[in-house]
Design an enzyme around this catalytic site. Structure first.
Site, PDB file in Angstrom:
ATOM      1  N   TYR A 174       0.863  -1.178   0.000  1.00  0.00           N
ATOM      2  CA  TYR A 174       0.000   0.000   0.000  1.00  0.00           C
ATOM      3  C   TYR A 174       0.898   1.226   0.000  1.00  0.00           C
ATOM      4  O   TYR A 174       1.489   1.583   1.019  1.00  0.00           O
ATOM      5  CB  TYR A 174      -0.918  -0.025   1.216  1.00  0.00           C
ATOM      6  CG  TYR A 174      -1.980   1.057   1.247  1.00  0.00           C
ATOM      7  CD1 TYR A 174      -2.156   1.957   0.191  1.00  0.00           C
ATOM      8  CD2 TYR A 174      -2.818   1.191   2.347  1.00  0.00           C
ATOM      9  CE1 TYR A 174      -3.130   2.932   0.229  1.00  0.00           C
ATOM     10  CE2 TYR A 174      -3.807   2.174   2.396  1.00  0.00           C
ATOM     11  CZ  TYR A 174      -3.950   3.046   1.335  1.00  0.00           C
ATOM     12  OH  TYR A 174      -4.917   4.015   1.385  1.00  0.00           O
TER      13      TYR A 174
ATOM     14  N   LYS B 118      -1.182  -1.284  -4.155  1.00  0.00           N
ATOM     15  CA  LYS B 118      -2.266  -0.305  -4.184  1.00  0.00           C
ATOM     16  C   LYS B 118      -1.594   1.046  -4.348  1.00  0.00           C
ATOM     17  O   LYS B 118      -0.945   1.552  -3.433  1.00  0.00           O
ATOM     18  CB  LYS B 118      -3.103  -0.349  -2.910  1.00  0.00           C
ATOM     19  CG  LYS B 118      -4.226   0.684  -2.917  1.00  0.00           C
ATOM     20  CD  LYS B 118      -5.041   0.678  -1.626  1.00  0.00           C
ATOM     21  CE  LYS B 118      -6.107   1.780  -1.669  1.00  0.00           C
ATOM     22  NZ  LYS B 118      -6.902   1.847  -0.414  1.00  0.00           N
TER      23      LYS B 118
END
Length: 285
Positions: A130, A158
């Site tokens: 992330y 992400k």
């Protein structure tokens, strides 16, 4: 299962008394999958995990794992340390862990690489990095992201840099083979998809789920005539849903539409203003 398509980081709905509304959570998760989500994310920031007890986090994970198992859908679970990763070992519905770039300490690219190498070696499932530098304060170049992609056990990212910047363009111009670049900035998801991202993790897709799924499919199928106007409309909706700290407006809209029993959030968040809720509802109408 491949990491592509639409993933929704599921909110944690609360009852009027502030407890977790378990039936509403289950119904919402089922509905999101039926409306076109390819998979779900458990305990992402949209779920307010820092405001949940350890028992609540465990039960949220178990409930969403059961829903995904019953619907043959992948579940990504947020896990940021070896202890959290170990919790995923006996939950076969969990196909990957969403793991944050170390926030605040700014360990530098070498530290980030060493951190993820150690976590991936200890994890029972592949990691999705992330990368959200406006929250972590740790920028990473496209070259460093490619080094992350080369680590055993790292399956994707992400990507939430807040902009379509040169590093994003560089990465998507030549993504590492087998490395899933999932867009994580709702407002700019359409241009990310146009550049080649195979999917997204989008809190905005709690509402207009089918439209977000259609946007991803349109860019995947090379249909810009459909994708561009749809992307413009959904960008305005996402901007309205993020007008206050997430997930306050999303919850207010879901409550107004009768999908969750209250618009409540837990501190340090506060409920969305009526004006923010109404602005988002107007765009949906």
């Amino acid at each position: 299962m491949p990491l592509s398509g639409l993933f929704i980081p599921v909110i944690t709905p609360f009852a009027a008394d502030g407890t977790v509304a378990w039936p509403a959570l289950e119904a919402l998760a089922v509905d999101l999958l039926r409306q076109g989500a390819d998979g779900l994310v458990a305990l992402g920031t949209t779920a307010e995990p820092s405001a949940l007890s350890a028992a609540e986090r465990r039960d949220v994970l178990d409930l969403l794992a059961a829903v995904c198992r019953d619907h043959d859908a992948p579940l990504i679970a947020a896990a940021n340390d070896p202890g959290e990763l170990r919790m995923l070992a006996d939950r076969p519905a969990v196909t990957a862990a969403l793991t944050l770039v170390p926030p605040f300490v700014r360990p530098g690219p070498a530290g980030v690489l060493a951190h993820f190498a150690a976590l991936a070696a200890a994890s029972p499932v592949p990691l999705v990095v992330y990368h959200v530098p406006y929250r972590t304060a740790q920028p990473l170049t496209a070259a460093t992201l490619r080094e992350l992609a080369a680590l055993p056990g790292v399956a994707g990212i992400k990507l939430a840099t807040g902009a379509i910047d040169p590093e994003v363009i560089d990465l998507l111009a030549g993504p590492p083979p087998g490395f899933a670049v999932l867009g994580g900035d709702d407002v700019v998801i359409s241009p990310l998809l146009a550049l080649g991202a195979p999917g997204a993790i989008l809190a905005s897709a709690h509402v207009a789920t089918a439209d977000f799924a259609a946007l991803i499919a349109a860019w995947r199928d090379g249909n810009p005539v459909k994708a561009r106007p749809l992307g413009h409309r959904l960008a305005r909706l996402s901007a309205a849903l993020f007008a206050e700290p997430n997930p306050a407006v999303v919850k207010a809209v879901l409550h107004a539409r009768g999908r969750i029993p209250s618009a409540g959030v837990r501190l340090p968040l506060v409920p969305a203003a009526a004006a923010s809720r109404d602005a988002a509802l107007a765009l949906l109408r």
